[in-house]
Design a protein around this motif. Structure first.
Motif, PDB file in Angstrom:
ATOM      1  N   ALA A 247     -31.083 -20.436 -50.916  1.00 19.33           N
ATOM      2  CA  ALA A 247     -30.404 -21.834 -51.430  1.00 19.33           C
ATOM      3  C   ALA A 247     -30.881 -22.871 -50.590  1.00 19.33           C
ATOM      4  CB  ALA A 247     -29.015 -21.630 -51.224  1.00 19.33           C
ATOM      5  N   GLY A 248     -31.448 -23.876 -51.321  1.00 20.75           N
ATOM      6  CA  GLY A 248     -31.903 -25.215 -50.602  1.00 20.75           C
ATOM      7  C   GLY A 248     -32.962 -24.887 -49.749  1.00 20.75           C
ATOM      8  N   MET A 249     -33.724 -23.978 -49.740  1.00 26.05           N
ATOM      9  CA  MET A 249     -35.099 -23.929 -49.137  1.00 26.05           C
ATOM     10  C   MET A 249     -36.399 -23.484 -50.234  1.00 26.05           C
ATOM     11  SD  MET A 249     -35.050 -24.942 -45.954  1.00 26.05           S
ATOM     12  CE  MET A 249     -36.538 -24.236 -45.441  1.00 26.05           C
ATOM     13  N   ARG A 289     -39.520 -12.559 -59.708  1.00 29.72           N
ATOM     14  CA  ARG A 289     -37.634 -12.738 -59.908  1.00 29.72           C
ATOM     15  C   ARG A 289     -37.513 -14.163 -59.411  1.00 29.72           C
ATOM     16  NH1 ARG A 289     -34.853 -11.151 -54.871  1.00 29.72           N
ATOM     17  NH2 ARG A 289     -36.631 -10.846 -53.118  1.00 29.72           N
ATOM     18  N   PHE A 290     -38.306 -15.067 -58.862  1.00 30.51           N
ATOM     19  CA  PHE A 290     -37.838 -16.331 -58.308  1.00 30.51           C
ATOM     20  C   PHE A 290     -38.401 -17.606 -59.390  1.00 30.51           C
ATOM     21  CE2 PHE A 290     -38.148 -13.945 -53.989  1.00 30.51           C
ATOM     22  CZ  PHE A 290     -36.595 -14.105 -53.995  1.00 30.51           C
ATOM     23  N   GLY A 291     -39.142 -16.851 -60.362  1.00 30.65           N
ATOM     24  CA  GLY A 291     -39.503 -17.583 -61.302  1.00 30.65           C
ATOM     25  C   GLY A 291     -41.106 -17.541 -61.342  1.00 30.65           C
ATOM     26  N   ARG A 319     -45.882 -23.417 -46.586  1.00 27.13           N
ATOM     27  CA  ARG A 319     -44.877 -24.189 -45.815  1.00 27.13           C
ATOM     28  C   ARG A 319     -43.382 -24.228 -46.441  1.00 27.13           C
ATOM     29  NH1 ARG A 319     -49.425 -26.111 -44.496  1.00 27.13           N
ATOM     30  NH2 ARG A 319     -48.623 -26.946 -42.254  1.00 27.13           N
ATOM     31  N   GLN A 320     -42.634 -24.555 -45.626  1.00 24.48           N
ATOM     32  CA  GLN A 320     -41.201 -24.475 -46.016  1.00 24.48           C
ATOM     33  C   GLN A 320     -40.737 -25.878 -46.043  1.00 24.48           C
ATOM     34  OE1 GLN A 320     -39.549 -21.501 -46.567  1.00 24.48           O
ATOM     35  NE2 GLN A 320     -41.565 -20.479 -46.327  1.00 24.48           N
ATOM     36  N   PHE A 321     -39.988 -26.153 -47.180  1.00 27.66           N
ATOM     37  CA  PHE A 321     -39.467 -27.550 -47.278  1.00 27.66           C
ATOM     38  C   PHE A 321     -37.973 -27.391 -47.966  1.00 27.66           C
ATOM     39  CE2 PHE A 321     -43.612 -28.582 -48.243  1.00 27.66           C
ATOM     40  CZ  PHE A 321     -43.782 -29.695 -47.341  1.00 27.66           C
ATOM     41  N   SER A 322     -36.986 -28.017 -47.113  1.00 28.96           N
ATOM     42  CA  SER A 322     -35.781 -28.178 -47.789  1.00 28.96           C
ATOM     43  C   SER A 322     -35.539 -28.999 -48.937  1.00 28.96           C
ATOM     44  CB  SER A 322     -34.536 -28.662 -46.773  1.00 28.96           C
ATOM     45  OG  SER A 322     -35.117 -29.899 -46.232  1.00 28.96           O
ATOM     46  N   GLU A 323     -34.499 -28.996 -49.574  1.00 30.08           N
ATOM     47  CA  GLU A 323     -34.217 -29.766 -50.813  1.00 30.08           C
ATOM     48  C   GLU A 323     -34.334 -31.396 -50.381  1.00 30.08           C
ATOM     49  OE1 GLU A 323     -34.058 -29.303 -53.707  1.00 30.08           O
ATOM     50  OE2 GLU A 323     -33.416 -27.459 -54.415  1.00 30.08           O
TER      51      GLU A 323
END
Length: 323
Positions: A247-249, A289-291, A319-323
């Motif tokens: 959630a959110g990541m 499963r995530f699209g 890379r990782q991004f938050s909302e």
């Protein structure tokens, strides 16, 4: 590249009555550098360009060329020249007269005007066109003349506002290459506005990615593509998969950084939904499963797979991004 700062914008703000515009803009452009202002329509890139050229008055801040503040000077007194999207050639004047107009205003001697026009027409690969009128030339040829007219004024900084957007794709690519050659041969400093990310990647020494009147990231084309500073930049530049694994990541991974193998495992797995040949690479669309996730593979690799097949996806860079 020369490290001398040619153009510097310090804390510049230009706001319109409706509140749009740009705030607290800080930029440094080196001598001989081609800097691109990149972003969608309405993000403020043309506002910045027009304040540099003197066509808009900024509310606050300084604009320095060679260390001198030019913010209070009218356009004709600034050491800049601007090339517009619409060419802005006088239709009733020949190419020669269009080119000579600015030089006559500066009281350049007639003989020198003729010599300089011949030289600049050779530079933009338009020799022998002096007696033609704009309506006798293609869009690409007219834009060459518009660029030649700006170069004749010997500006310290050349400003280009989406100059190739009205041209078809093949001519646009050719014009980019020619502009880059002229710019490097003459060692001129250029600020170039575009909404076309491919154009920015192809042309720039440095790219300024803009969003809603602010700067999101400044860097080389390599830096903004491979090391985006925000989710906005990652999404705007090139193709990017955003996979929300919690959630959110979001995990962000470019399609060319995904290896596809038969079977399960990897960083993610799913079923091949579609395989599309797109010229020098093939796009594989995988349902996970995530699209949906897209991967770019070679034609020979794509031939090993078929629709509906279970595959594993391996990420070589993400890379990782938050909302």
């Amino acid at each position: 590249m020369n490290e001398t700062i040619k153009l510097e914008i310090q804390n510049m703000t230009k706001l319109y009555k409706n509140g749009d515009g740009v705030k607290n803009i800080n930029l440094k452009v080196r001598q001989g550098e081609l800097m691109t202002l990149l972003g969608p329509s309405g993000c403020g890139k043309t506002t910045i360009l027009r304040t540099i050229g003197g066509f808009l008055e900024c509310n606050a801040g300084a604009i320095l060329i060679d260390g001198k503040d030019i913010a209070d000077l009218p356009p004709e007194k600034r050491p800049t020249a601007m090339v517009f999207q619409s060419y802005n050639l006088w239709p009733h004047m020949t190419v020669f007269d269009n080119l000579a107009f600015g030089l006559k205003l500066r009281k350049v001697p007639k003989a020198e005007i003729a010599d300089r026009i011949l030289d600049v027409l050779n530079l933009v690969k338009m020799p022998g066109t002096e007696k033609k009128y704009p309506n006798q030339m293609s869009g690409g040829q007219q834009q060459r003349i518009a660029i030649a007219r700006s170069l004749l004024l010997k500006p310290e900084v050349l400003l280009l506002d989406e100059p190739f957007s009205a041209l078809d794709a093949k001519i646009r690519m050719q014009m980019r290459e020619e502009l880059r050659k002229i710019q490097t041969d003459l060692d001129i400093t250029v600020v170039f506005v575009t909404h076309d990310q491919e154009e920015a990647m192809a042309l720039s020494d440095s790219t300024v990615v803009m969003n809603k009147g602010s700067i999101e990231q400044i860097g080389s084309p390599y830096e903004v593509y491979h090391h985006p500073a925000s989710r906005y930049v990652a999404d705007f530049i090139g193709e990017m998969n955003f996979i929300e694994t919690q959630a959110g990541m979001h995990t962000a991974v470019r399609p060319e950084n995904i290896r596809v193998e038969k079977g399960g495992g990897g960083d993610l797995e799913g079923q091949v939904r579609n395989i599309m040949m797109l010229g020098h690479y093939t796009e594989m669309v995988v349902q996970t499963r995530f699209g949906i996730v897209k991967a770019f593979v070679s034609g020979s690799e794509a031939d090993l797979f078929k629709r509906g097949e279970h595959v594993a996806l391996y990420f070589s860079d993400s890379r990782q991004f938050s909302e």
